[in-house]
Motif scaffolding. Structure first.
Motif, short mmCIF file in Angstrom:
data_model
loop_
_atom_site.label_atom_id
_atom_site.label_comp_id
_atom_site.label_asym_id
_atom_site.label_seq_id
_atom_site.Cartn_x
_atom_site.Cartn_y
_atom_site.Cartn_z
N GLN A 704 0.84 -1.20 0.00
CA GLN A 704 0.00 0.00 0.00
C GLN A 704 0.87 1.25 0.00
OE1 GLN A 704 -3.40 0.00 -0.51
NE2 GLN A 704 -2.92 2.15 -0.83
N ASP A 705 1.97 1.22 0.77
CA ASP A 705 2.88 2.38 0.81
C ASP A 705 3.50 2.62 -0.57
OD1 ASP A 705 2.24 2.39 3.42
OD2 ASP A 705 4.22 1.88 4.20
N ALA A 706 3.86 1.52 -1.25
CA ALA A 706 4.46 1.65 -2.58
C ALA A 706 3.44 2.20 -3.57
CB ALA A 706 4.98 0.29 -3.04
N LEU A 707 2.18 1.71 -3.47
CA LEU A 707 1.12 2.22 -4.36
C LEU A 707 0.93 3.73 -4.17
CD1 LEU A 707 -1.51 -0.66 -3.97
CD2 LEU A 707 -0.49 0.03 -6.12
N ASP A 708 0.94 4.15 -2.88
CA ASP A 708 0.78 5.58 -2.58
C ASP A 708 1.95 6.38 -3.15
OD1 ASP A 708 -1.47 4.81 -1.26
OD2 ASP A 708 -0.63 4.98 0.76
N GLU A 709 3.15 5.84 -2.96
CA GLU A 709 4.37 6.52 -3.40
C GLU A 709 4.36 6.74 -4.91
OE1 GLU A 709 8.14 8.18 -3.60
OE2 GLU A 709 7.02 7.77 -1.76
N PHE A 710 3.98 5.71 -5.67
CA PHE A 710 4.03 5.81 -7.13
C PHE A 710 2.74 6.36 -7.73
CE2 PHE A 710 7.33 2.44 -6.50
CZ PHE A 710 8.40 3.17 -7.01
N ASP A 711 1.72 6.52 -6.87
CA ASP A 711 0.50 7.23 -7.25
C ASP A 711 -0.06 6.79 -8.61
OD1 ASP A 711 -1.56 8.91 -6.78
OD2 ASP A 711 -0.57 10.68 -7.63
N GLY A 712 -0.28 5.48 -8.76
CA GLY A 712 -0.95 5.01 -9.98
C GLY A 712 -0.02 4.65 -11.13
N ASP A 713 1.30 4.89 -10.98
CA ASP A 713 2.21 4.52 -12.08
C ASP A 713 2.29 3.01 -12.24
OD1 ASP A 713 2.67 7.14 -12.38
OD2 ASP A 713 4.67 7.20 -11.47
N TYR A 714 2.18 2.28 -11.12
CA TYR A 714 2.26 0.82 -11.18
C TYR A 714 1.08 0.23 -10.44
CZ TYR A 714 7.08 2.03 -12.30
OH TYR A 714 8.19 2.57 -12.88
N ASP A 715 0.64 -0.94 -10.91
CA ASP A 715 -0.50 -1.55 -10.20
C ASP A 715 -0.01 -2.56 -9.17
OD1 ASP A 715 0.04 -3.98 -11.46
OD2 ASP A 715 -1.46 -3.69 -13.04
N ASP A 716 -0.97 -3.10 -8.42
CA ASP A 716 -0.70 -4.00 -7.31
C ASP A 716 0.14 -5.21 -7.76
OD1 ASP A 716 -1.80 -4.74 -4.42
OD2 ASP A 716 -1.91 -6.55 -5.63
N GLU A 717 -0.26 -5.81 -8.88
CA GLU A 717 0.42 -7.02 -9.35
C GLU A 717 1.88 -6.74 -9.72
OE1 GLU A 717 -0.16 -9.82 -13.18
OE2 GLU A 717 -1.88 -9.81 -11.83
N GLU A 718 2.11 -5.62 -10.43
CA GLU A 718 3.49 -5.27 -10.84
C GLU A 718 4.37 -5.07 -9.60
OE1 GLU A 718 2.32 -2.91 -14.98
OE2 GLU A 718 2.37 -1.83 -13.08
N LEU A 719 3.84 -4.37 -8.62
CA LEU A 719 4.65 -4.10 -7.42
C LEU A 719 4.90 -5.38 -6.61
CD1 LEU A 719 3.05 -0.72 -6.32
CD2 LEU A 719 5.37 -1.04 -7.17
N ARG A 720 3.90 -6.24 -6.55
CA ARG A 720 4.10 -7.49 -5.80
C ARG A 720 5.15 -8.37 -6.47
NH1 ARG A 720 0.69 -8.75 -1.68
NH2 ARG A 720 -1.06 -7.37 -1.43
N LEU A 721 5.07 -8.49 -7.80
CA LEU A 721 6.06 -9.32 -8.51
C LEU A 721 7.46 -8.72 -8.36
CD1 LEU A 721 4.03 -10.30 -11.70
CD2 LEU A 721 4.73 -11.81 -9.85
N MET A 722 7.52 -7.40 -8.41
CA MET A 722 8.82 -6.73 -8.27
C MET A 722 9.38 -6.94 -6.85
SD MET A 722 10.89 -5.15 -10.21
CE MET A 722 12.51 -4.68 -9.59
N ARG A 723 8.46 -6.95 -5.86
CA ARG A 723 8.90 -7.18 -4.48
C ARG A 723 9.44 -8.61 -4.32
NH1 ARG A 723 4.84 -6.65 0.69
NH2 ARG A 723 3.81 -8.34 -0.41
N ILE A 724 8.80 -9.57 -5.03
CA ILE A 724 9.29 -10.97 -4.99
C ILE A 724 10.70 -11.03 -5.58
CG2 ILE A 724 8.94 -13.27 -6.00
CD1 ILE A 724 5.88 -12.72 -5.74
N LYS A 725 10.89 -10.37 -6.73
CA LYS A 725 12.22 -10.37 -7.38
C LYS A 725 13.26 -9.72 -6.47
CE LYS A 725 14.39 -7.87 -11.27
NZ LYS A 725 15.40 -8.72 -11.91
N PHE A 726 12.86 -8.59 -5.88
CA PHE A 726 13.76 -7.84 -4.99
C PHE A 726 14.17 -8.70 -3.79
CE2 PHE A 726 14.31 -5.20 -1.21
CZ PHE A 726 15.28 -4.30 -1.62
N THR A 727 13.15 -9.28 -3.13
CA THR A 727 13.42 -10.10 -1.93
C THR A 727 14.32 -11.28 -2.28
OG1 THR A 727 11.21 -9.49 -1.15
CG2 THR A 727 12.28 -11.30 0.00
#
Length: 732
Positions: A704-727
């Protein structure tokens, strides 16, 4: 007094061995003996069946009992045969009989031996049966589980709708309708449909004073909570209700693996297995039945000591009926429900394909369930109010028998807010349901409000200093004290009662109970404003672990959450793991993470345990059934093969969000997962870098914090997959 009346107590003693009637039984039996249409609303375990069995055995002719469940009929027929020399005194007539059995039933009825004939509504429709019964002496027709007639009932069955016409074809005999769950709306519907608005109506109290009600937030550790709860009650009988067959099987397996004698029960099992499991439960060859709602209708086991709802039911009627299977002997009965708003959303999705009218009903019933789960007032009072019964929460029987009364929530003065609420209901001409009233008060526009120009009124947004949860909670509490009511005909529209009008003229003190807050974090854990019911997290230790996490993160050049996530630290402060093996079993850790980061953490915890004389829980290691490990392996192998994520999800019957959740669990517990190929399809290099940098700098990895930060540039799925890659890259 006529002979039948004089015989009443003699028959009760002779047939059933009772000296005394229970509650309203005597009045009901008299009404039936006098050939009056009779309607009985009596809670589960109140002794409904005697109300038609006794008069049937006393009157001339055969009584027809319409019942929706074969198991229920079989139980009752066996019971009646057990108190009579005549085997044919009671019969079942349904699809389970062969030709020669049907012939025997007919012959016993013709000879006047059969006093009680149990039929399913489907069988009663058959012309050959109607023709046969028309020629017989019928004493009356009893319709059990009569709420099945009403589309407002929780168990609506269309074939029940036509019963009145069929009964008329057979004979114009009196009808006795019986139900254990009926709100005013359902009662009206039953009486109208059966054409018996002239009936004598008997309504017993719905208060089961021996039942204790508790609602707990449903976390990812719900299975652990259930196992701990049952292990404290070894040897006692219990029922666990789940909404899906799949969940029934899963929970039954987990319990068995953890040494609990449990069996599953649902409509997907063959009849033989169902009967076997039911008998095992009745004969105490197993302690726990894990079931869908198919189980328990008419199961007369008096000593069920607890009923657990793994999933919240679709209506308060269902909830009342299912919890009512506990403590029928008047002894201990513990009703534990796990609640997460996500379950409500799931149920709402199921309704999406139904006709609009049915959806309306379904949503209205679900909102009552939400109200019950989230309320902080006396749960018994809330429940009984729903059934149209007042309850004194100070002196009433069982007044302190729920979690809210044992651990009272804070109250605050809300006189002015009640005035605001009542005024807005009045000013909008009493035409809105709760949701619209709340939207008006907080100033949230929508098409309906705009079409009535409500958004242009001076009171629009008058209470926006408080949020929608606050106003919803206030509406529920004001409803229960009858300052407002929900209109039955326009289901759910709020109207002011005369007491409410009086309150507007002379406002008095109104102490509002502060509601539970059930919010969900990214990983599905419920964050609640109370301690978890299974023993609290050690806050002091959490603070120390967070400091250590920061230090370790700095040393390795990764964000703290990449070392361990918050829910993992909370779990450590609940279980106090002091070896790497124990740490690996902590939520979201796993062997990889335990080895990589665990040494400093278990050392800190071991020292803390020793210095503070902490008693470590030894029963918290729950064995898994291995089902999930198979799925985990499948995901790892197929992401290695670079199979499209959609294909992986489809082959395992998962929706995309469910697959992502499984992948998160894998990487959060320390296993690498290479999904670069999937992320590359979604995001270009610059985008990936931007998100990667964000996670490196961020305080938390909350989506949710990431969604707020990017304000609609990326959706939930993109951020979650990116978080998996990052982790996977940084933390594992």
């Amino acid at each position: 007094m006529n002979k039948e009346q004089t015989d009443l107590y003699g028959s009760l003693k002779k047939i059933f061995g009772f000296n005394q009637f229970k509650g309203l039984q005597e009045d009901v039996v008299n009404s039936v003996l006098e050939n009056k249409n009779t309607f009985v609303i009596m809670p589960t375990g109140g002794g409904k069946s005697l109300c038609y069995q006794l008069p049937a055995l006393m009157k001339e002719g055969t009584a027809i009992v319409v019942s929706p469940l074969i198991a229920l009929m079989k139980n009752q027929v066996d019971a009646i045969r057990g108190i009579s020399e005549q085997h044919g005194i009671a019969h079942v007539l349904n699809s389970s009989l062969n030709k020669s059995e049907v012939t025997q039933v007919k012959s016993d009825i013709e000879e006047g031996i059969t006093k009680l004939l149990y039929v399913a509504p489907e069988s009663l429709i058959k012309e050959e049966y109607v023709d046969f019964l028309r020629k017989q002496k019928i004493s009356f027709v009893a319709i059990d589980e009569a709420h099945c007639i009403s589309e407002w009932g929780h168990d609506f069955r269309p074939e029940y709708r036509n019963l009145r016409n069929i009964i008329k074809q057979i004979d114009n005999v009196p009808i006795i309708g019986l139900t254990a769950t009926a709100t005013e709306k359902v009662q009206e519907d039953i009486l109208k449909t059966l054409g018996m608005t002239d009936a004598n109506v008997f309504k017993a109290s719905f208060n089961r004073a021996n039942l204790f009600y508790e609602v707990r937030p449903k976390t990812k550790d719900v299975e652990k909570d259930i196992i701990r709860f049952i292990k404290q009650r070894i040897g006692k009988s219990g029922i666990i209700y789940c909404l899906s067959r799949k969940k029934v099987e899963e929970i039954a397996q987990v319990l068995q693996v953890n040494g609990i004698n449990a069996v599953p029960y649902h409509a997907g099992l063959d009849a033989k297995t169902r009967v076997k499991h039911q008998d095992m439960f009745l004969m105490e060859d197993c302690d726990v039945v894990v079931a869908t709602i198919a189980f328990g209708m008419g199961i007369d086991k008096p000593d069920v000591r607890y009923v657990i709802h793994h999933d919240i039911p679709k209506s308060l009627e269902s909830y009342y009926q299912e919890t009512g299977r506990a403590g029928r002997d008047g002894g201990e009965g513990y009703c534990l429900t796990f609640y997460s708003y996500k379950d409500i959303e799931k149920l709402e999705k199921f309704m999406a394909n139904k006709p609009v009218a049915e959806q309306e009903v379904g949503h209205a019933l679900l909102q009552e369930v939400v109200g019950y789960a989230e309320t902080s007032m006396n749960r018994r009072k809330y429940l009984l109010h729903y059934f149209g019964e007042e309850f004194d929460e100070v002196n009433g029987e069982g007044a302190d028998m729920d979690d809210n009364m044992r651990n009272p929530k804070k109250k605050h003065e809300a006189k002015d807010e009640v005035v605001t609420l009542l005024s807005v209901i009045k000013d909008t001409n009493e035409m809105y349901k709760p949701k619209e009233i709340v939207n008006t008060i907080i100033g949230k526009e929508n098409a309906l409000l705009n079409s009535h120009k409500t958004n242009e009124q001076p009171y629009f947004g008058i209470g926006k200093a408080k949020d929608n949860h606050y106003w919803m909670a206030l509406i529920r509490q004001v409803l229960v004290v009858d300052l407002i009511k929900k209109e039955i005909e326009q289901y759910g529209v709020l109207k002011i009662t005369p007491e409410g009008e009086e309150f507007l003229k002379n406002p008095t003190s109104f102490m509002m109970t502060e509601n539970h807050v059930y919010e969900t974090s990214d990983d599905g854990t419920i964050i609640t404003n109370e301690k978890s019911a299974g023993g609290g997290v050690d806050d002091k230790l959490v603070t120390m672990l967070k400091d250590l996490r920061k230090t370790v993160g700095k040393r390795l050049g990764v964000p703290p959450f990449a070392v361990f996530q918050d829910p993992s630290l909370d779990d450590m402060a609940l279980k106090y793991p002091i070896t790497l093996d124990e740490l690996a079993k902590v939520h979201g850790v796993g062997e990889g993470k335990a080895k990589k980061y665990g040494k400093d953490f278990v050392a800190l915890i071991a020292k803390y345990v020793e210095e503070n004389d902490v008693m470590r829980p030894d029963d918290l290691i729950v064995k898994s059934t291995g089902v999930n490990s198979g799925l985990k392996l499948y995901i790892i192998q197929n992401t290695d093969r670079k199979l499209p994520l959609e294909d992986i999800a489809r082959s395992k019957g998962l929706e995309m969000p469910e697959l992502i959740k499984e992948m998160e669990a894998i990487v959060f517990s320390g296993t690498k997962l290479n999904i670069d190929y999937a992320v590359d399809d979604l995001l270009d290099e610059d985008q990936q870098e931007e998100i990667h940098e964000y996670f490196m700098e961020a305080e938390t990895d909350k989506i949710q914090d990431a969604l707020d930060e990017f304000d609609g540039d990326y959706d939930d799925e993109e951020l979650r997959l990116m978080r998996i890659k990052f982790t996977s890259e940084i933390a594992n």
